[in-house]
Motif scaffolding. Structure first.
Motif, PDB file in Angstrom:
ATOM      1  N   GLU A 284      -2.180  -3.143   9.762  1.00  0.00           N
ATOM      2  CA  GLU A 284      -2.019  -1.622   9.918  1.00  0.00           C
ATOM      3  C   GLU A 284      -0.890  -1.015  10.354  1.00  0.00           C
ATOM      4  OE1 GLU A 284      -5.537  -0.486  12.090  1.00  0.00           O
ATOM      5  OE2 GLU A 284      -6.820  -1.048  10.833  1.00  0.00           O
TER       6      GLU A 284
ATOM      7  N   ALA B 204       0.759  -1.140   0.062  1.00  0.00           N
ATOM      8  CA  ALA B 204      -0.031   0.144   0.108  1.00  0.00           C
ATOM      9  C   ALA B 204       0.942   1.344  -0.006  1.00  0.00           C
ATOM     10  CB  ALA B 204      -0.823   0.288   1.081  1.00  0.00           C
ATOM     11  N   ALA B 205       0.243   2.324  -0.517  1.00  0.00           N
ATOM     12  CA  ALA B 205       1.035   3.568  -0.633  1.00  0.00           C
ATOM     13  C   ALA B 205       0.171   4.820  -0.255  1.00  0.00           C
ATOM     14  CB  ALA B 205       1.838   3.813  -1.918  1.00  0.00           C
ATOM     15  N   ASP B 206       0.655   5.744   0.417  1.00  0.00           N
ATOM     16  CA  ASP B 206      -0.227   6.802   0.623  1.00  0.00           C
ATOM     17  C   ASP B 206       0.315   8.099  -0.345  1.00  0.00           C
ATOM     18  OD1 ASP B 206      -1.352   9.418   1.335  1.00  0.00           O
ATOM     19  OD2 ASP B 206      -1.242   8.798   3.655  1.00  0.00           O
TER      20      ASP B 206
ATOM     21  N   LEU C 144      -1.919   4.859  10.462  1.00  0.00           N
ATOM     22  CA  LEU C 144      -0.992   5.631   9.196  1.00  0.00           C
ATOM     23  C   LEU C 144      -1.343   5.129   8.079  1.00  0.00           C
ATOM     24  CD1 LEU C 144       2.353   6.078  11.179  1.00  0.00           C
ATOM     25  CD2 LEU C 144       0.587   7.749  11.113  1.00  0.00           C
ATOM     26  N   LEU C 145      -1.672   3.628   7.796  1.00  0.00           N
ATOM     27  CA  LEU C 145      -1.714   3.335   6.510  1.00  0.00           C
ATOM     28  C   LEU C 145      -2.096   1.732   6.795  1.00  0.00           C
ATOM     29  CD1 LEU C 145      -1.155   3.984   3.615  1.00  0.00           C
ATOM     30  CD2 LEU C 145       0.954   2.462   3.687  1.00  0.00           C
TER      31      LEU C 145
ATOM     32  N   SER D 284      -0.594  11.138  -0.546  1.00  0.00           N
ATOM     33  CA  SER D 284      -0.053  12.440   0.158  1.00  0.00           C
ATOM     34  C   SER D 284       0.988  12.558   1.027  1.00  0.00           C
ATOM     35  CB  SER D 284      -1.607  12.704   1.058  1.00  0.00           C
ATOM     36  OG  SER D 284      -1.574  11.802   2.076  1.00  0.00           O
ATOM     37  N   THR D 285       1.435  11.412   1.618  1.00  0.00           N
ATOM     38  CA  THR D 285       2.777  11.481   2.158  1.00  0.00           C
ATOM     39  C   THR D 285       3.969  10.738   1.833  1.00  0.00           C
ATOM     40  OG1 THR D 285       2.005   9.375   3.401  1.00  0.00           O
ATOM     41  CG2 THR D 285       1.368  11.670   4.515  1.00  0.00           C
TER      42      THR D 285
ATOM     43  N   THR E 294       5.072   4.396   1.838  1.00  0.00           N
ATOM     44  CA  THR E 294       4.920   2.871   1.142  1.00  0.00           C
ATOM     45  C   THR E 294       5.148   1.866   2.101  1.00  0.00           C
ATOM     46  OG1 THR E 294       7.060   3.203   0.163  1.00  0.00           O
ATOM     47  CG2 THR E 294       5.362   3.922  -1.098  1.00  0.00           C
TER      48      THR E 294
END
Length: 221
Positions: A207, A128-130, A216-217, A132-133, A136
């Motif tokens: 998580e 998974a990756a965010d 956080l992710l 916005s921040t 990864t």
């Protein structure tokens, strides 16, 4: 390697088949792409298998077996089917690359399989990756007699402090797999390992949480 999608070259770069100029350009991209850094690290198991295969090949025997059109068609069909049924398809693509290179099946060697040699271990990958921040995360989960053996690679945690990887079961139960300390967004901890009593099939998601419990992710199937 003039392409608007340089991410596609991570496998070729990790396996050392890019030309010198293309490899140089990809390294410039790699320095700014944490997701490609993680994907390149995923190919280490493949390069290790190929190196071991080359070492075991008797002198005078060609280590590369030419694959006929029918096995290639079956391999491509299997990958397309996997892409439709799962978001975690990179391991399948890597396996097909190895099949086409050495002409044989690809497994991940695990614990002792008795007199028959090492046993094949099925390993699932969660990623998974965010955007916005830039954070990864890649998690590998392998079934064991006692539960699940978990590997973790993280890049660009957005804030300093203590983080935890938590496995959340389908029944709502939670188990902390591992914890680590982050000094800042630029800090990249080494690959980590942990374990959970939950079986892989019983895990709903992983998580990454901050010390205060904030998520956080999340990595879902």
């Amino acid at each position: 390697m003039r392409t608007p999608e340089p991410h596609r070259h991570v496998g070729a770069y990790a396996l050392g088949v890019l030309g010198a100029a293309d490899a140089f350009r990809f390294e410039e991209h790699l320095a700014q792409c944490p997701l490609c850094e993680i994907r390149a690290a995923e190919f280490r198991a493949v390069t290790a298998v190929l190196a071991d295969y080359a070492r075991r090949t008797p002198p005078g025997v060609d280590p590369v077996v030419r694959v006929g059109p029918e096995p290639v068609r079956r391999a491509v069909a299997a990958v397309l089917s996997a892409r439709r049924s799962s978001r975690r398809k990179r391991l399948a693509l890597v396996a097909v690359a190895v099949v086409l290179a050495v002409g044989g099946p690809f497994v991940v060697a695990g614990g002792s399989g008795g007199a028959g040699g090492p046993a094949a271990v099925r390993t699932e990958r969660w990623a998974a990756a965010d955007p916005s921040t830039g954070m990864t995360v890649v998690v590998t989960a392998g079934a064991k007699d006692w539960g699940t053996d978990v590997g973790l690679e993280v890049a660009r945690v957005p804030e300093p402090g203590v983080c935890a990887l938590v496995a959340v079961g389908r029944d709502g139960s939670e188990e902390t797999v591992t914890t680590w300390s982050v000094r800042g967004p630029g800090d990249r901890p080494p690959a980590m390992h942990g374990g959970a009593a939950l079986r892989p099939a019983a895990i709903d998601r992983f998580e990454v949480r901050a010390a205060d419990g904030r998520r956080l992710l999340a990595l879902t199937r």
